[in-house]
Design a protein around this motif. Structure first.
Motif, PDB file in Angstrom:
ATOM      1  N   SER A   1      -7.469   5.431  -3.420  1.00 26.03           N
ATOM      2  CA  SER A   1      -8.571   5.865  -2.336  1.00 26.03           C
ATOM      3  C   SER A   1      -8.034   7.176  -1.786  1.00 26.03           C
ATOM      4  CB  SER A   1      -8.982   4.846  -1.260  1.00 26.03           C
ATOM      5  OG  SER A   1      -7.914   4.619  -0.433  1.00 26.03           O
ATOM      6  N   ARG A   2      -8.824   8.113  -0.916  1.00 26.32           N
ATOM      7  CA  ARG A   2      -8.138   9.265  -0.319  1.00 26.32           C
ATOM      8  C   ARG A   2      -8.858   9.372   1.131  1.00 26.32           C
ATOM      9  NH1 ARG A   2      -8.948  13.816  -4.559  1.00 26.32           N
ATOM     10  NH2 ARG A   2      -7.915  15.229  -2.743  1.00 26.32           N
ATOM     11  N   ASP A   3      -8.213   9.910   1.747  1.00 23.43           N
ATOM     12  CA  ASP A   3      -8.453  10.434   3.077  1.00 23.43           C
ATOM     13  C   ASP A   3      -8.452  11.920   3.407  1.00 23.43           C
ATOM     14  OD1 ASP A   3      -9.152  11.140   5.849  1.00 23.43           O
ATOM     15  OD2 ASP A   3      -8.381   9.242   6.548  1.00 23.43           O
TER      16      ASP A   3
ATOM     17  N   VAL B   1      -3.404  10.451   0.058  1.00 22.59           N
ATOM     18  CA  VAL B   1      -4.111   9.702  -1.056  1.00 22.59           C
ATOM     19  C   VAL B   1      -3.522   8.050  -1.002  1.00 22.59           C
ATOM     20  CG1 VAL B   1      -2.544  10.274  -2.981  1.00 22.59           C
ATOM     21  CG2 VAL B   1      -4.785   9.315  -3.341  1.00 22.59           C
ATOM     22  N   TYR B   2      -4.057   7.227  -1.302  1.00 19.03           N
ATOM     23  CA  TYR B   2      -3.348   5.814  -1.060  1.00 19.03           C
ATOM     24  C   TYR B   2      -3.486   5.145  -2.404  1.00 19.03           C
ATOM     25  CZ  TYR B   2      -4.302   6.793   3.867  1.00 19.03           C
ATOM     26  OH  TYR B   2      -4.346   7.223   5.088  1.00 19.03           O
TER      27      TYR B   2
ATOM     28  N   THR C   1      -6.294  -0.374  -6.094  1.00 19.69           N
ATOM     29  CA  THR C   1      -7.340   0.400  -5.471  1.00 19.69           C
ATOM     30  C   THR C   1      -6.844   1.779  -5.165  1.00 19.69           C
ATOM     31  OG1 THR C   1      -8.767  -1.553  -5.091  1.00 19.69           O
ATOM     32  CG2 THR C   1      -9.467   0.901  -4.181  1.00 19.69           C
TER      33      THR C   1
ATOM     34  N   ILE D   1      -8.008   9.901  -8.884  1.00 18.58           N
ATOM     35  CA  ILE D   1      -9.316   9.937  -8.007  1.00 18.58           C
ATOM     36  C   ILE D   1      -9.485  11.508  -8.122  1.00 18.58           C
ATOM     37  CG2 ILE D   1      -8.138  10.175  -6.024  1.00 18.58           C
ATOM     38  CD1 ILE D   1     -10.360   8.535  -4.430  1.00 18.58           C
TER      39      ILE D   1
ATOM     40  N   LEU E   1     -13.407   7.589 -10.049  1.00 13.25           N
ATOM     41  CA  LEU E   1     -11.802   6.677 -10.126  1.00 13.25           C
ATOM     42  C   LEU E   1     -11.591   6.417 -11.534  1.00 13.25           C
ATOM     43  CD1 LEU E   1     -12.742   4.512  -6.903  1.00 13.25           C
ATOM     44  CD2 LEU E   1     -11.887   6.881  -6.981  1.00 13.25           C
TER      45      LEU E   1
ATOM     46  N   GLY F   1     -13.615  12.036  -4.525  1.00 15.12           N
ATOM     47  CA  GLY F   1     -13.378  10.458  -4.293  1.00 15.12           C
ATOM     48  C   GLY F   1     -14.585   9.521  -5.021  1.00 15.12           C
TER      49      GLY F   1
ATOM     50  N   ARG G   1       1.023  -1.211  -0.062  1.00 16.50           N
ATOM     51  CA  ARG G   1      -0.014   0.083  -0.098  1.00 16.50           C
ATOM     52  C   ARG G   1       0.936   1.159   0.024  1.00 16.50           C
ATOM     53  NH1 ARG G   1      -4.472   2.626   4.015  1.00 16.50           N
ATOM     54  NH2 ARG G   1      -2.658   2.752   5.470  1.00 16.50           N
TER      55      ARG G   1
END
Length: 128
Positions: A71-73, A79-80, A69, A51, A58, A55, A19
């Motif tokens: 994703s973001r926080d 961002v991941y 995959t 993204i 995608l 979010g 990750r």
């Protein structure tokens, strides 16, 4: 000015997972679209995933669809990129990028020119 720092790269066997994280400075991270690109030795940089600011949209390169995959926080300005079922051909330096235009188009998402800021990159090596 936005600063991006990637982390989470390393050496993994084929079939394994990693990750990647990309931490962004600044207060406007939540308004940016974010992308991941990669560059293997002797090859051009290529799009991996993107993204939009919310979010909700995608985009993935065909080569990673179903395995990676994004994703973001926004609360963590991060961002991941979750990478599963890794293959030796995934070996590359992975770069995080930020676009001040928070929305994405199908063409824009995969174009390096859409993005305004880039991180220094993190190495991912997948052994066979």
């Amino acid at each position: 000015q936005v600063q991006l720092v990637e982390s989470g790269g390393g050496l993994v066997q084929a079939g394994g997972s990693l990750r990647l994280s990309c931490a962004a400075s600044g207060r406007t991270f939540s308004s940016y679209a974010m992308g991941w690109f990669r560059q293997a030795p002797g090859k051009e940089r290529e799009f991996v995933a993107a993204i939009d600011w919310s979010g909700g949209r995608l985009y993935y390169a065909d080569s990673v669809k179903g395995r990676f995959t994004i994703s973001r926080d926004n609360a963590k300005n991060t961002v991941y990129l979750q990478m599963n079922s890794l293959k030796p051909e995934d070996t590359a330096v992975y770069y995080c990028a930020a676009a001040t235009r928070g929305t994405l188009t199908v063409v824009g998402a995969s174009s390096g020119r859409w993005y305004n800021y880039w991180g220094p990159g993190t190495q991912v090596t997948v052994s066979s």
